[in-house]
Design a protein around this motif. Structure first.
Motif, PDB file in Angstrom:
ATOM      1  N   VAL A   1       5.321  10.524   6.199  1.00  0.00           N
ATOM      2  CA  VAL A   1       4.598   9.253   6.079  1.00  0.00           C
ATOM      3  C   VAL A   1       5.086   8.137   5.559  1.00  0.00           C
ATOM      4  CG1 VAL A   1       2.495   8.289   5.138  1.00  0.00           C
ATOM      5  CG2 VAL A   1       2.469  10.539   6.062  1.00  0.00           C
ATOM      6  N   TYR A   2       5.956   8.261   4.504  1.00  0.00           N
ATOM      7  CA  TYR A   2       6.452   6.957   3.733  1.00  0.00           C
ATOM      8  C   TYR A   2       7.632   6.396   4.546  1.00  0.00           C
ATOM      9  CZ  TYR A   2       8.716   4.189   0.108  1.00  0.00           C
ATOM     10  OH  TYR A   2       9.395   3.116  -0.714  1.00  0.00           O
ATOM     11  N   PRO A   3       8.522   7.115   5.223  1.00  0.00           N
ATOM     12  CA  PRO A   3       9.666   6.359   5.859  1.00  0.00           C
ATOM     13  C   PRO A   3       8.747   5.656   7.280  1.00  0.00           C
ATOM     14  CG  PRO A   3       9.956   8.569   6.408  1.00  0.00           C
ATOM     15  CD  PRO A   3       8.941   8.432   5.081  1.00  0.00           C
ATOM     16  N   THR A   4       7.962   6.368   7.944  1.00  0.00           N
ATOM     17  CA  THR A   4       7.282   5.608   8.921  1.00  0.00           C
ATOM     18  C   THR A   4       6.422   4.466   8.604  1.00  0.00           C
ATOM     19  OG1 THR A   4       6.928   8.053   9.742  1.00  0.00           O
ATOM     20  CG2 THR A   4       5.530   6.253  10.779  1.00  0.00           C
ATOM     21  N   VAL A   5       5.618   4.410   7.654  1.00  0.00           N
ATOM     22  CA  VAL A   5       5.036   3.156   7.172  1.00  0.00           C
ATOM     23  C   VAL A   5       5.948   2.154   7.061  1.00  0.00           C
ATOM     24  CG1 VAL A   5       3.266   2.168   5.565  1.00  0.00           C
ATOM     25  CG2 VAL A   5       2.911   4.409   6.346  1.00  0.00           C
ATOM     26  N   CYS A   6       6.990   2.450   6.202  1.00  0.00           N
ATOM     27  CA  CYS A   6       8.165   1.687   6.042  1.00  0.00           C
ATOM     28  C   CYS A   6       8.664   0.916   7.196  1.00  0.00           C
ATOM     29  CB  CYS A   6       9.169   2.274   5.078  1.00  0.00           C
ATOM     30  SG  CYS A   6       9.004   2.138   3.458  1.00  0.00           S
TER      31      CYS A   6
ATOM     32  N   ALA B   1       0.836  -1.288  -0.217  1.00  0.00           N
ATOM     33  CA  ALA B   1       0.012   0.112  -0.101  1.00  0.00           C
ATOM     34  C   ALA B   1       0.715   1.418  -0.170  1.00  0.00           C
ATOM     35  CB  ALA B   1      -0.774   0.097   1.301  1.00  0.00           C
ATOM     36  N   ASN B   2       2.179   1.236   0.822  1.00  0.00           N
ATOM     37  CA  ASN B   2       2.756   2.389   0.900  1.00  0.00           C
ATOM     38  C   ASN B   2       3.434   2.643  -0.294  1.00  0.00           C
ATOM     39  OD1 ASN B   2       3.869   4.528   2.646  1.00  0.00           O
ATOM     40  ND2 ASN B   2       5.674   3.401   2.932  1.00  0.00           N
ATOM     41  N   TYR B   3       3.916   1.610  -0.941  1.00  0.00           N
ATOM     42  CA  TYR B   3       4.801   1.729  -2.472  1.00  0.00           C
ATOM     43  C   TYR B   3       3.844   2.125  -3.279  1.00  0.00           C
ATOM     44  CZ  TYR B   3       8.002   0.998  -6.157  1.00  0.00           C
ATOM     45  OH  TYR B   3       9.020   1.116  -7.144  1.00  0.00           O
ATOM     46  N   THR B   4       2.330   1.736  -3.391  1.00  0.00           N
ATOM     47  CA  THR B   4       1.474   2.185  -4.304  1.00  0.00           C
ATOM     48  C   THR B   4       1.190   3.596  -4.204  1.00  0.00           C
ATOM     49  OG1 THR B   4       0.701  -0.289  -4.585  1.00  0.00           O
ATOM     50  CG2 THR B   4      -0.791   1.486  -5.071  1.00  0.00           C
ATOM     51  N   ALA B   5       1.102   3.993  -3.021  1.00  0.00           N
ATOM     52  CA  ALA B   5       0.941   5.372  -2.797  1.00  0.00           C
ATOM     53  C   ALA B   5       1.818   6.255  -3.089  1.00  0.00           C
ATOM     54  CB  ALA B   5       0.429   5.601  -1.267  1.00  0.00           C
ATOM     55  N   LEU B   6       3.087   5.791  -3.012  1.00  0.00           N
ATOM     56  CA  LEU B   6       4.046   6.667  -3.521  1.00  0.00           C
ATOM     57  C   LEU B   6       4.124   7.028  -5.072  1.00  0.00           C
ATOM     58  CD1 LEU B   6       7.022   7.959  -2.820  1.00  0.00           C
ATOM     59  CD2 LEU B   6       7.776   5.866  -3.399  1.00  0.00           C
ATOM     60  N   GLN B   7       4.076   5.860  -5.589  1.00  0.00           N
ATOM     61  CA  GLN B   7       3.964   5.740  -7.196  1.00  0.00           C
ATOM     62  C   GLN B   7       2.948   6.513  -7.669  1.00  0.00           C
ATOM     63  OE1 GLN B   7       6.508   4.862  -9.072  1.00  0.00           O
ATOM     64  NE2 GLN B   7       7.491   4.623  -7.015  1.00  0.00           N
TER      65      GLN B   7
ATOM     66  N   GLY C   1       1.192   9.184  -6.326  1.00  0.00           N
ATOM     67  CA  GLY C   1       1.405  10.346  -5.665  1.00  0.00           C
ATOM     68  C   GLY C   1       0.724  10.773  -4.437  1.00  0.00           C
ATOM     69  N   PHE C   2       0.164   9.707  -3.720  1.00  0.00           N
ATOM     70  CA  PHE C   2      -0.802  10.063  -2.452  1.00  0.00           C
ATOM     71  C   PHE C   2       0.267  10.314  -1.376  1.00  0.00           C
ATOM     72  CE2 PHE C   2      -3.881   7.683  -4.962  1.00  0.00           C
ATOM     73  CZ  PHE C   2      -5.032   8.657  -4.751  1.00  0.00           C
ATOM     74  N   VAL C   3       1.513   9.927  -1.533  1.00  0.00           N
ATOM     75  CA  VAL C   3       2.389  10.190  -0.420  1.00  0.00           C
ATOM     76  C   VAL C   3       3.695  10.682  -1.200  1.00  0.00           C
ATOM     77  CG1 VAL C   3       1.488   8.691   1.261  1.00  0.00           C
ATOM     78  CG2 VAL C   3       3.369   7.779  -0.002  1.00  0.00           C
ATOM     79  N   ARG C   4       4.462  11.468  -0.326  1.00  0.00           N
ATOM     80  CA  ARG C   4       5.727  12.005  -0.836  1.00  0.00           C
ATOM     81  C   ARG C   4       6.952  11.140  -0.192  1.00  0.00           C
ATOM     82  NH1 ARG C   4       2.984  17.016  -0.412  1.00  0.00           N
ATOM     83  NH2 ARG C   4       1.954  17.592  -2.278  1.00  0.00           N
ATOM     84  N   GLY C   5       7.948  11.018  -0.916  1.00  0.00           N
ATOM     85  CA  GLY C   5       9.221  10.203  -0.281  1.00  0.00           C
ATOM     86  C   GLY C   5       9.787  11.219   0.669  1.00  0.00           C
ATOM     87  N   GLN C   6       9.800  12.697   0.509  1.00  0.00           N
ATOM     88  CA  GLN C   6      10.438  13.331   1.342  1.00  0.00           C
ATOM     89  C   GLN C   6       9.568  13.713   2.682  1.00  0.00           C
ATOM     90  OE1 GLN C   6      13.298  14.784   0.789  1.00  0.00           O
ATOM     91  NE2 GLN C   6      13.853  13.896  -1.295  1.00  0.00           N
TER      92      GLN C   6
END
Length: 243
Positions: free
Chosen positions: A40-45, A24-30, A32-37
């Motif tokens: 959210v992204y590192p916390t979910v990872c 879900a996290n990687y899909t959201a990144l690709q 545009g729902f979350v940003r790598g910077q």
């Protein structure tokens, strides 16, 4: 199917939660729902890797454990880095005015990266910032002072603190729609348009926020100009013609 769910114990369930979070996290990144910077992204990872690592307590696999520990370590480093950058970022009042109007929604360390692409300048009265009908190779933001907005040799509005200059051209690529001339000594930050476009291409998270803020700013500016024009006195000749 019922037997499958019966066989799932707590460790397998935790592992499935972790894998689901990864996907879900990687899909959201690709998408545009979350940003790598962002956080959210590192916390979910971090959570996902912790879940998968916990699931290995039942059936340990060294390779998988190393991968999850690596993900956890990298995520913690990323979160810590963003926190330190946010805490250590310092902004002047003029920079905070820019952030409020043009970078609203960006984490402070990303706003700093954007600001570092601009140059603060002082413009004296009479300085022409844009020429009507000519290309504009920069985007400016006014921190203090005033400028006249001139169309067909007629002043139609003024720009002051909190206003952007050249955003229409930056967004559309069209020549300037008006001449902008400094009326009171002005302090502004200027971005070279080509350099800024290259920067936001490399940093799409900043580009998305900047363009959204510019669009909102432009909408407010057009409404203000329309209201100013509607309040303008009607010339005597026009009154006579109406009579």
């Amino acid at each position: 199917m019922r037997e499958l769910f019966t066989d799932l114990d707590i460790f397998n369930a935790i592992g499935i939660v972790g894998v689901s979070l990864y996907i879900a996290n990687y899909t959201a990144l690709q998408t545009g729902f979350v940003r790598g910077q962002g956080y959210v992204y590192p916390t979910v990872c971090l959570i996902a890797a912790s879940c998968v690592l916990a699931s290995l307590m039942q059936d340990f696999n060294l390779s998988s454990a190393v991968i999850q520990v690596t993900w956890i370590t990298i995520s913690i480093i990323g979160i810590t880095r963003m926190y330190v950058l946010g805490v250590t970022s310092r902004f002047s009042d003029q920079e905070r005015l820019f952030i409020r109007h043009m970078a609203n929604g960006l984490p402070e360390h990303r706003a700093r990266a954007l600001l570092d692409n601009g140059m603060w300048l002082t413009a004296d009265p009479g300085t022409v910032l844009t020429h009507e009908g000519e290309p504009v190779d920069h985007l400016s933001f006014v921190a203090s002072g005033k400028a006249k907005v001139i169309v067909a040799d007629k002043t139609i509005a003024t720009s002051g603190a909190g206003m952007a200059i050249g955003e229409i051209t930056y967004l559309s690529g069209e020549p300037a729609t008006a001449t902008v001339e400094v009326a009171e000594k002005m302090h502004l930050i200027r971005f070279e348009a080509d350099k800024l476009r290259a920067f936001v291409q490399r940093n799409p998270d900043i580009g998305a926020v900047l363009e959204q803020n510019m669009a909102n700013h432009l909408r407010s500016k057009l409404v203000s100009m329309s209201e100013t024009a509607s309040r303008a006195p009607v010339p005597a000749s026009a009154d006579a013609a109406a009579a």
